[in-house]
Design an enzyme around this catalytic site. Structure first.
Site, PDB file in Angstrom:
ATOM      1  N   ASP A  82      11.272   2.214  -0.568  1.00 32.25           N
ATOM      2  CA  ASP A  82       9.988   2.400  -1.575  1.00 32.25           C
ATOM      3  C   ASP A  82       9.215   3.916  -2.440  1.00 32.25           C
ATOM      4  OD1 ASP A  82       8.043   0.818  -3.055  1.00 32.25           O
ATOM      5  OD2 ASP A  82       7.230   0.188  -1.559  1.00 32.25           O
ATOM      6  N   GLU A 134      10.357   4.861 -11.807  1.00 33.89           N
ATOM      7  CA  GLU A 134       9.297   5.014 -12.039  1.00 33.89           C
ATOM      8  C   GLU A 134       8.727   5.721 -13.974  1.00 33.89           C
ATOM      9  OE1 GLU A 134       5.840   3.874  -9.070  1.00 33.89           O
ATOM     10  OE2 GLU A 134       4.745   4.849 -10.400  1.00 33.89           O
ATOM     11  N   HIS A 178      -2.596   0.567  -5.571  1.00 38.30           N
ATOM     12  CA  HIS A 178      -1.657   0.795  -4.288  1.00 38.30           C
ATOM     13  C   HIS A 178      -3.246   0.467  -3.445  1.00 38.30           C
ATOM     14  CE1 HIS A 178       1.901   2.415  -4.894  1.00 38.30           C
ATOM     15  NE2 HIS A 178       2.058   1.445  -4.674  1.00 38.30           N
ATOM     16  N   HIS A 206       3.574  -3.020  -9.322  1.00 40.50           N
ATOM     17  CA  HIS A 206       3.081  -2.793  -7.357  1.00 40.50           C
ATOM     18  C   HIS A 206       1.395  -2.889  -7.977  1.00 40.50           C
ATOM     19  CE1 HIS A 206       6.276   0.334  -6.234  1.00 40.50           C
ATOM     20  NE2 HIS A 206       7.370  -0.200  -7.851  1.00 40.50           N
ATOM     21  N   ASN A 228       5.604  -5.633  -5.675  1.00 40.01           N
ATOM     22  CA  ASN A 228       5.472  -5.399  -4.475  1.00 40.01           C
ATOM     23  C   ASN A 228       4.685  -5.723  -4.012  1.00 40.01           C
ATOM     24  OD1 ASN A 228       7.940  -3.551  -4.831  1.00 40.01           O
ATOM     25  ND2 ASN A 228       7.275  -1.985  -5.044  1.00 40.01           N
TER      26      ASN A 228
HETATM   27  P1  13P Z   1      -0.359  -2.860  -2.463  1.00 34.02           P
HETATM   28  O1  13P Z   1      -0.260  -2.236  -1.304  1.00 34.02           O
HETATM   29  O2  13P Z   1      -1.694  -2.475  -2.849  1.00 34.02           O
HETATM   30  O3  13P Z   1      -0.239  -4.632  -2.177  1.00 34.02           O
HETATM   31  O4  13P Z   1       0.897  -2.397  -3.423  1.00 34.02           O
HETATM   32  C1  13P Z   1       2.405  -1.942  -2.759  1.00 34.02           C
HETATM   33  C2  13P Z   1       2.861  -1.543  -3.221  1.00 34.02           C
HETATM   34  O5  13P Z   1       3.010  -1.549  -4.487  1.00 34.02           O
HETATM   35  C3  13P Z   1       4.548  -0.682  -2.740  1.00 34.02           C
HETATM   36  O6  13P Z   1       5.620   0.718  -3.527  1.00 34.02           O
END
Ligand code: 13P
Length: 284
Positions: A82, A134, A178, A206, A228
């Site tokens: 990732d 991305e 995130h 994400h 994600n």
């Molecule tokens: P979160 O941490 O908000 O769940 O997002 C995870 C993510 O997008 C990792 O690439």
């Protein structure tokens, strides 16, 4: 266990309006929890190692870890790298047997992003490994947003990277962030719809921890085939471990402690799997 080719699986998922969830993991304990949840939810899962995990453990060990945990479920577990900003880290993960890698050039110019993505796509080709790219930015953490809509993926940029580098799936910045955010992120579904109409590749969302179930389901109907999820896995892990340690630190042997923590992580993973498996429940 039949493990379908991942590139085909995500294409099929986009066509069928289904979604694979990638969960960020740290070690054998949260990976076990993901495997147990997959077994209960009866669907394939992805585990995603983010760069600090790979730097600490190597992609070789992460691959062996997932191989060792696979027998915990009859469902396939796909392994993904990732948010790698390093082409070399992607190449190493491909050599070590990952199913999927993300080359994240979103902080670079479009030209550099395309060049990095192209190099990884070429390298991954003979191994049949999926490549995620991305465009736009996922907000939160250390991502720098220079203007109000700086994060928003441009349709022209998405088309350019698809035409020139041809990654298999596209992560797009449409307002998600995130981690936990003070206010609910405003998701730009209009932009998601324009991007979905412009390219056939499955889309990736994400920031899964902070997205409402109905927004996840709406995005899946529009072409998102991978979601994600990370923060909720990490925070559950740390909080539950802290609670267990607080009970009696002198007898907090790791296996006894983790025996109580793993089911708590499994519960949050299962909750997210149920949120995407809505086709089997109320909405159809
Ligand atoms: P979160 O941490 O908000 O769940 O997002 C995870 C993510 O997008 C990792 O690439």
């Amino acid at each position: 266990m039949e493990k379908q080719n991942l590139i085909q699986l995500v294409k099929d998922y986009r066509a069928a309006q289904k979604c694979l969830i990638g969960f960020n993991v740290n070690d054998i304990y949260d990976t076990q929890a993901v495997a147990m949840a997959a077994e209960e939810a009866n669907c394939p899962v992805m585990v995603m190692t983010y760069p600090p995990v790979v730097e600490l453990n190597t992609s070789y060990l992460c691959k062996k870890m997932v191989e060792g945990i696979q027998p915990f479920t009859k469902q396939p577990i796909y392994l993904h790298l990732d948010h790698s900003v390093s082409v070399d880290m992607c190449k190493r993960a491909i050599d070590d047997g990952y199913d999927s890698v993300m080359i994240d050039g979103s902080q670079k110019s479009l030209k550099e992003n395309i060049a990095m993505t192209k190099e990884v796509v070429r390298y991954a080709e003979s191994a049949g490994v999926l490549v995620e790219a991305e465009i736009g930015k996922i907000m939160g953490r250390d991502v720098i947003i220079k203007s109000d809509d700086d994060f928003l993926a441009s349709v022209a940029d998405v088309k350019a990277i698809m035409e020139e580098a041809n990654p298999h799936i596209m992560a797009v910045g449409i307002g998600t962030a995130h981690g936990f955010t003070p206010t609910t992120p405003k998701i730009h579904f209009d932009r998601l719809s324009e991007i979905a109409a412009a390219i056939e590749a499955p889309l990736v969302l994400h920031g899964g921890t902070g997205i409402a179930d109905e927004d996840i389901q709406k995005a899946i109907r529009m072409g998102v085939a991978k979601l994600n999820v990370g923060t909720i896995v990490h925070t559950t892990y740390m909080k539950e471990m802290y609670k267990e340690m607080g009970k009696d630190i002198d007898s907090a042997y790791p296996p006894y402690l983790m025996k109580n923590v793993i089911p708590k992580i499994k519960d949050v993973v299962l909750d997210r799997l149920n949120a995407v498996n809505f086709k089997n429940s109320v909405l159809v």
